[in-house]
Design an enzyme around this catalytic site. Sequence first.
Site, mmCIF file in Angstrom:
data_model
loop_
_atom_site.group_PDB
_atom_site.id
_atom_site.type_symbol
_atom_site.label_atom_id
_atom_site.label_comp_id
_atom_site.label_asym_id
_atom_site.label_seq_id
_atom_site.Cartn_x
_atom_site.Cartn_y
_atom_site.Cartn_z
ATOM 1 N N LYS A 89 68.371 43.762 -8.954
ATOM 2 C CA LYS A 89 67.328 44.238 -10.612
ATOM 3 C C LYS A 89 66.255 45.074 -9.232
ATOM 4 C CE LYS A 89 65.693 40.739 -12.445
ATOM 5 N NZ LYS A 89 66.246 40.353 -11.773
ATOM 6 N N ARG A 115 62.724 37.189 -19.881
ATOM 7 C CA ARG A 115 63.832 35.390 -19.536
ATOM 8 C C ARG A 115 64.382 34.733 -20.054
ATOM 9 N NH1 ARG A 115 61.734 37.079 -13.933
ATOM 10 N NH2 ARG A 115 62.732 35.720 -12.349
ATOM 11 N N ARG A 174 65.885 38.211 2.426
ATOM 12 C CA ARG A 174 64.905 38.909 2.089
ATOM 13 C C ARG A 174 63.262 38.458 2.670
ATOM 14 N NH1 ARG A 174 64.429 39.087 -4.814
ATOM 15 N NH2 ARG A 174 63.347 37.292 -4.995
ATOM 16 N N ARG A 204 58.798 34.987 0.918
ATOM 17 C CA ARG A 204 58.322 34.349 -0.328
ATOM 18 C C ARG A 204 58.812 33.386 -0.180
ATOM 19 N NH1 ARG A 204 60.018 38.125 -5.107
ATOM 20 N NH2 ARG A 204 60.179 36.173 -6.689
ATOM 21 N N ARG A 210 65.837 28.054 -9.154
ATOM 22 C CA ARG A 210 65.863 29.241 -10.033
ATOM 23 C C ARG A 210 67.149 30.310 -10.656
ATOM 24 N NH1 ARG A 210 63.125 33.049 -5.809
ATOM 25 N NH2 ARG A 210 63.042 35.003 -7.187
HETATM 26 P P1 ADP Z 1 63.620 36.729 -8.998
HETATM 27 O O1 ADP Z 1 63.769 37.934 -9.948
HETATM 28 O O2 ADP Z 1 63.942 37.912 -7.405
HETATM 29 O O3 ADP Z 1 63.792 35.846 -9.858
HETATM 30 P P2 ADP Z 1 60.634 37.174 -9.755
HETATM 31 O O4 ADP Z 1 59.642 38.235 -8.650
HETATM 32 O O5 ADP Z 1 60.988 37.850 -11.458
HETATM 33 O O6 ADP Z 1 61.958 37.403 -9.001
HETATM 34 O O7 ADP Z 1 59.339 36.068 -10.264
HETATM 35 C C1 ADP Z 1 59.610 35.027 -9.731
HETATM 36 C C2 ADP Z 1 58.929 34.000 -10.328
HETATM 37 O O8 ADP Z 1 57.663 34.940 -10.923
HETATM 38 C C3 ADP Z 1 59.752 33.206 -11.759
HETATM 39 O O9 ADP Z 1 60.661 32.462 -10.486
HETATM 40 C C4 ADP Z 1 58.940 32.917 -11.912
HETATM 41 O O10 ADP Z 1 58.473 31.429 -11.615
HETATM 42 C C5 ADP Z 1 57.934 34.119 -12.368
HETATM 43 N N1 ADP Z 1 58.480 34.552 -13.478
HETATM 44 C C6 ADP Z 1 58.153 36.401 -13.326
HETATM 45 N N2 ADP Z 1 58.724 36.606 -14.531
HETATM 46 C C7 ADP Z 1 58.657 35.879 -15.475
HETATM 47 C C8 ADP Z 1 59.324 35.622 -16.729
HETATM 48 N N3 ADP Z 1 59.512 36.851 -17.738
HETATM 49 N N4 ADP Z 1 59.263 34.455 -17.774
HETATM 50 C C9 ADP Z 1 57.952 33.247 -16.869
HETATM 51 N N5 ADP Z 1 58.590 33.264 -15.376
HETATM 52 C C10 ADP Z 1 58.056 34.239 -15.228
#
Ligand code: ADP
Length: 210
Positions: free
Chosen positions: A13, A88, A123, A156, A167
């Site tokens: 994404k 999400r 990554r 990360r 996840r």
């Molecule tokens: P990825 O898409 O690779 O999982 P992100 O950087 O988008 O990674 O998100 C990393 C973490 O940040 C998620 O696992 C969650 O803990 C938190 N997070 C990000 N966006 C949201 C969201 N919209 N709602 C809840 N938690 C979020």
Amino acid sequence: MNIILLGAPGAGKGTQAEKICERLSIPTISTGNIIREALKSGTEMGLKAKSFMDAGQLVPDEVVIGIIKERLANDDCKNGFILDGFPRTIPQAEALDNMGVVIDKVIDIEVPDERIIGRMSGRRVCESCGASYHLEYKKPEVDGVCNACAGALVQRKDDHPDTVKARLDVYHKETEPLKEYYAKQNKLAIVEGQEEIADTTALVFAQLEA
Ligand code: ADP
Ligand code: ZN
């Protein structure tokens, strides 16, 4: 154009968001990046989010909804934006609808779990600016160094294999129902993630022009 990018963690994404951002000159809003920034600056929100994030769990809805509300009020969102990693959950999508934000298109990037688990191990992210790289698919010009800001590239904590599995579970349970949510609104477009980034980008643009 107001765009949402859906897809499992590691589906690409963020990479596609960058391409759309270049093409359409609209900002990418990544809740993950905003939360990581807050964590780095040691704000209260960042500290609250840390335990959830490290465990591969979602940060509570009210926290991310607050972040998005504030961010979308910014002037640079007036001509459109790309949401990467938000919504999400169904309550997050409902909150967006209730804010009166009109979404034009939801692009769902589909990648099978096995491929995601393989990819995540490669990554890397820039410690300073958050730009993302991949040891195989998106190499930096100099090993371990960010092209954009020369910051150090690190893995990360939540990209470790066990956390990636957690996840993915969360994704299937909480986020995947959003496909139906947006299909009902006639906004969903599905893109199969390709081996080559550029091939996925071509499919994404085709959907945006459709
Ligand atoms: P990825 O898409 O690779 O999982 P992100 O950087 O988008 O990674 O998100 C990393 C973490 O940040 C998620 O696992 C969650 O803990 C938190 N997070 C990000 N966006 C949201 C969201 N919209 N709602 C809840 N938690 C979020
Ligand atoms: Zn950087």
